[in-house]
Design a protein around this motif. Structure first.
Motif, PDB file in Angstrom:
ATOM      1  N   GLN A 283       0.829  -1.212   0.000  1.00  0.00           N
ATOM      2  CA  GLN A 283       0.000   0.000   0.000  1.00  0.00           C
ATOM      3  C   GLN A 283       0.860   1.258   0.000  1.00  0.00           C
ATOM      4  OE1 GLN A 283      -4.172  -0.016   1.771  1.00  0.00           O
ATOM      5  NE2 GLN A 283      -2.983  -1.101   3.313  1.00  0.00           N
ATOM      6  N   ALA A 284       1.962   1.232   0.752  1.00  0.00           N
ATOM      7  CA  ALA A 284       2.824   2.414   0.811  1.00  0.00           C
ATOM      8  C   ALA A 284       3.403   2.749  -0.560  1.00  0.00           C
ATOM      9  CB  ALA A 284       3.946   2.182   1.818  1.00  0.00           C
ATOM     10  N   LEU A 285       3.630   1.723  -1.387  1.00  0.00           N
ATOM     11  CA  LEU A 285       4.192   1.947  -2.717  1.00  0.00           C
ATOM     12  C   LEU A 285       3.196   2.596  -3.678  1.00  0.00           C
ATOM     13  CD1 LEU A 285       6.188  -1.389  -3.182  1.00  0.00           C
ATOM     14  CD2 LEU A 285       7.119   0.886  -2.721  1.00  0.00           C
ATOM     15  N   GLN A 286       1.930   2.734  -3.254  1.00  0.00           N
ATOM     16  CA  GLN A 286       0.924   3.358  -4.124  1.00  0.00           C
ATOM     17  C   GLN A 286       0.903   4.875  -4.002  1.00  0.00           C
ATOM     18  OE1 GLN A 286      -0.392   1.079  -6.185  1.00  0.00           O
ATOM     19  NE2 GLN A 286       0.818  -0.326  -4.921  1.00  0.00           N
ATOM     20  N   LYS A 287       1.702   5.428  -3.105  1.00  0.00           N
ATOM     21  CA  LYS A 287       1.691   6.878  -2.877  1.00  0.00           C
ATOM     22  C   LYS A 287       1.925   7.686  -4.156  1.00  0.00           C
ATOM     23  CE  LYS A 287       1.830  10.625  -0.249  1.00  0.00           C
ATOM     24  NZ  LYS A 287       2.328  11.652  -1.179  1.00  0.00           N
ATOM     25  N   PRO A 288       2.942   7.371  -4.976  1.00  0.00           N
ATOM     26  CA  PRO A 288       3.126   8.190  -6.191  1.00  0.00           C
ATOM     27  C   PRO A 288       1.961   8.110  -7.163  1.00  0.00           C
ATOM     28  CG  PRO A 288       4.572   6.264  -6.206  1.00  0.00           C
ATOM     29  CD  PRO A 288       3.999   6.367  -4.831  1.00  0.00           C
ATOM     30  N   TYR A 289       1.291   6.952  -7.234  1.00  0.00           N
ATOM     31  CA  TYR A 289       0.145   6.818  -8.139  1.00  0.00           C
ATOM     32  C   TYR A 289      -1.031   7.657  -7.635  1.00  0.00           C
ATOM     33  CZ  TYR A 289       2.993   2.883  -9.631  1.00  0.00           C
ATOM     34  OH  TYR A 289       4.032   2.115 -10.064  1.00  0.00           O
ATOM     35  N   HIS A 290      -1.223   7.691  -6.319  1.00  0.00           N
ATOM     36  CA  HIS A 290      -2.285   8.532  -5.759  1.00  0.00           C
ATOM     37  C   HIS A 290      -2.004  10.002  -6.039  1.00  0.00           C
ATOM     38  CE1 HIS A 290      -3.448   5.200  -2.656  1.00  0.00           C
ATOM     39  NE2 HIS A 290      -3.858   4.941  -3.875  1.00  0.00           N
ATOM     40  N   ASP A 291      -0.758  10.423  -5.900  1.00  0.00           N
ATOM     41  CA  ASP A 291      -0.426  11.820  -6.172  1.00  0.00           C
ATOM     42  C   ASP A 291      -0.758  12.189  -7.615  1.00  0.00           C
ATOM     43  OD1 ASP A 291       0.465  12.105  -3.597  1.00  0.00           O
ATOM     44  OD2 ASP A 291       2.592  11.840  -4.087  1.00  0.00           O
ATOM     45  N   LEU A 292      -0.487  11.276  -8.537  1.00  0.00           N
ATOM     46  CA  LEU A 292      -0.804  11.541  -9.948  1.00  0.00           C
ATOM     47  C   LEU A 292      -2.306  11.613 -10.175  1.00  0.00           C
ATOM     48  CD1 LEU A 292       1.810   9.137 -11.592  1.00  0.00           C
ATOM     49  CD2 LEU A 292       1.885  11.634 -11.636  1.00  0.00           C
ATOM     50  N   LEU A 293      -3.059  10.732  -9.517  1.00  0.00           N
ATOM     51  CA  LEU A 293      -4.509  10.697  -9.707  1.00  0.00           C
ATOM     52  C   LEU A 293      -5.214  11.837  -8.991  1.00  0.00           C
ATOM     53  CD1 LEU A 293      -5.091   6.840  -9.330  1.00  0.00           C
ATOM     54  CD2 LEU A 293      -5.185   8.170 -11.433  1.00  0.00           C
ATOM     55  N   PHE A 294      -4.581  12.424  -7.979  1.00  0.00           N
ATOM     56  CA  PHE A 294      -5.212  13.507  -7.215  1.00  0.00           C
ATOM     57  C   PHE A 294      -5.292  14.809  -8.004  1.00  0.00           C
ATOM     58  CE2 PHE A 294      -4.445  11.980  -2.575  1.00  0.00           C
ATOM     59  CZ  PHE A 294      -5.433  11.043  -2.760  1.00  0.00           C
ATOM     60  N   THR A 295      -4.497  14.958  -9.057  1.00  0.00           N
ATOM     61  CA  THR A 295      -4.528  16.200  -9.828  1.00  0.00           C
ATOM     62  C   THR A 295      -5.933  16.516 -10.320  1.00  0.00           C
ATOM     63  OG1 THR A 295      -2.233  15.892 -10.545  1.00  0.00           O
ATOM     64  CG2 THR A 295      -3.605  17.380 -11.860  1.00  0.00           C
TER      65      THR A 295
END
Length: 444
Positions: A386-398
């Motif tokens: 789950q911790a490795l999903q942080k960069p993907y969440h940042d991209l999707l949050f835009t």
């Protein structure tokens, strides 16, 4: 004719005449990412063209077909998408006033955020990018709808002289698309500055109220369509090895004769035969495939063939590897493991490793005497995933930050709480944990 042969049968197990053995035919999976021809725009009309995805514009569907053929790979893809989803994207309303909170609730009732977010997570894990569409009201003052466009049905328009892609084309590319009426053209916001681009487009007084945003995983090659990391599975041999093991085991169950030869035939080899002989009917193509397989099998056996050689065309890839149209591998089953009795575990572990999924988390470790992780180890593995999903969440949050800013929802921010598995002494199965944020230092 197409109803009788919806798909040509390239993979099969055949009897080798004259000996008690069988041969397995398979098609190399590495060709799915082939870019052996220059990718040039495909022209639909005088006003519309697009960049094909792969040499034949069928790459995403070929990728999905390969994923669906392998149980381990499809399970790993689903697991990665579910881990990326976490507890789902949520709009935190703790600092918002009641009027704003009510407006956000109305927006969430009109838009199925769970369906949207799981969909874009699937696109991210399958293809490395996701397409979101923002729909404004008639006045252009509020964003009222948020939609996901399936990545496999999206194509990019050619970039302009400044290197900017201005449109996304959405259509059913599984069939031949030949007219503008079959394509939905959507204005694409600048990926480097989508908020500024949206503001400038509206300031010019245009009537467009539908805009697409591409959330893209950065890759070193920076092509139109990113090549996902798991392409290594298809470019290498482990995917084909695992498929071959399944074919061999099925053949052994149906017929006690072992698999003695593995004949790997490139898909373009069949295409070249059809083109050279002018065969377009699918029934006749299937009959030609059967005939060619028999020719190869006849070559393998018989005293009259002793000492003969098989000639096959090949070419050298830029990395120096030989790519043959036909490769005949003789399988040594005289020693332990020659009949693939124990290799399935190694193949599965290689697939799980490439997909960055621990095999214990998806229950994909076969065998009788396998070591298993403790509950604490599995909790840590899940936490790491789950911790490795942080960069993907940042991209999707835009996308969500633009919605919140455009609609003027002060005190609202997007978040994806992680699911933290707990120990038995906490008297609960799981709890939600929010990552530390500069605007919110509290955790649940």
């Amino acid at each position: 004719m197409d109803l009788l042969f919806p798909q040509l049968n390239f993979n099969s197990v055949e009897n080798v005449p004259g000996i008690e053995a069988r041969a397995a035919f398979s098609t190399s999976s590495s060709a799915v990412f082939r870019e052996d021809v220059d990718i040039i725009p495909t022209i639909v009309s005088d006003r519309l063209s697009y960049i094909p995805w792969g040499g034949d514009n069928m790459m995403p569907f070929d990728i999905m077909k390969l994923i669906e053929k392998d149980e381990t790979l499809s399970t790993c893809q689903l697991f990665n998408a579910e881990v990326c989803y976490g507890s789902g994207v949520q709009y935190c309303l703790k600092e918002a006033i009641s009027a704003t909170a009510a407006e956000v609730e109305d927006f969430l009732l009109d838009n199925d955020l769970a369906y949207y977010f799981l969909g874009v997570c699937q696109d991210f894990k399958h293809f490395g990018f996701a397409v979101s569409v923002l729909i404004l009201n008639e006045d252009g003052t509020k964003i009222v709808r948020l939609l996901r466009k399936e990545a496999c049905y999206c194509r990019f328009a050619p970039a302009d002289s400044n290197g900017k892609i201005t449109h996304i084309l959405y259509a059913n590319w599984r069939k031949c698309v030949s007219s503008e009426d079959e394509i939905e053209v959507i204005d694409l916001l600048d990926g480097a500055a989508p908020w500024r681009d949206l503001q400038s487009k509206l300031a010019r007084g245009g009537k467009c109220r539908k805009f697409a945003i591409v959330s893209r995983v950065p890759t070193p090659d920076s092509t139109y369509y990113p090549i996902p990391h798991y392409a290594a599975l298809f470019r290498g041999k482990w995917y084909d090895i695992k498929q071959l093991i399944g074919i061999a085991k099925e053949a052994k169950l149906r017929n006690s004769a072992p698999i003695k030869y593995h004949i790997e035939v490139g898909a373009k080899y069949w295409e070249s035969i059809f083109r050279a002989e002018g065969i377009t009917d699918r029934r006749k193509q299937q009959e030609r495939i059967v005939k060619e397989k028999q020719t190869i099998l006849d070559f393998l056996t018989g005293a009259e063939n002793s000492g003969k050689a098989w000639f096959s065309t090949f070419y050298i890839t830029p990395d120096g590897k030989e790519q043959h149209d036909v490769v005949i591998n003789k399988i040594d089953n005289s020693k332990e493991g020659g009949d693939w009795e124990t290799d399935i575990q190694e193949a599965i572990n290689m697939i799980c490793f490439t997909m960055r999924v621990h095999s214990n988390l998806v229950g994909s470790v076969p065998g009788k005497a396998q070591s298993n992780n403790s509950g604490s180890d599995k909790r840590e593995l899940y936490t790491i995933a789950q911790a490795l999903q942080k960069p993907y969440h940042d991209l999707l949050f835009t996308v969500h930050r633009i919605i919140i800013r455009f609609n003027g929802w002060k005190g609202v921010r997007p978040e994806v709480p992680f699911i933290q598995l707990t120990t038995l002494d906490e008297h609960t199965d799981a709890k939600q944990v929010k990552l530390p944020n500069v605007n919110d230092s509290s955790n649940e």
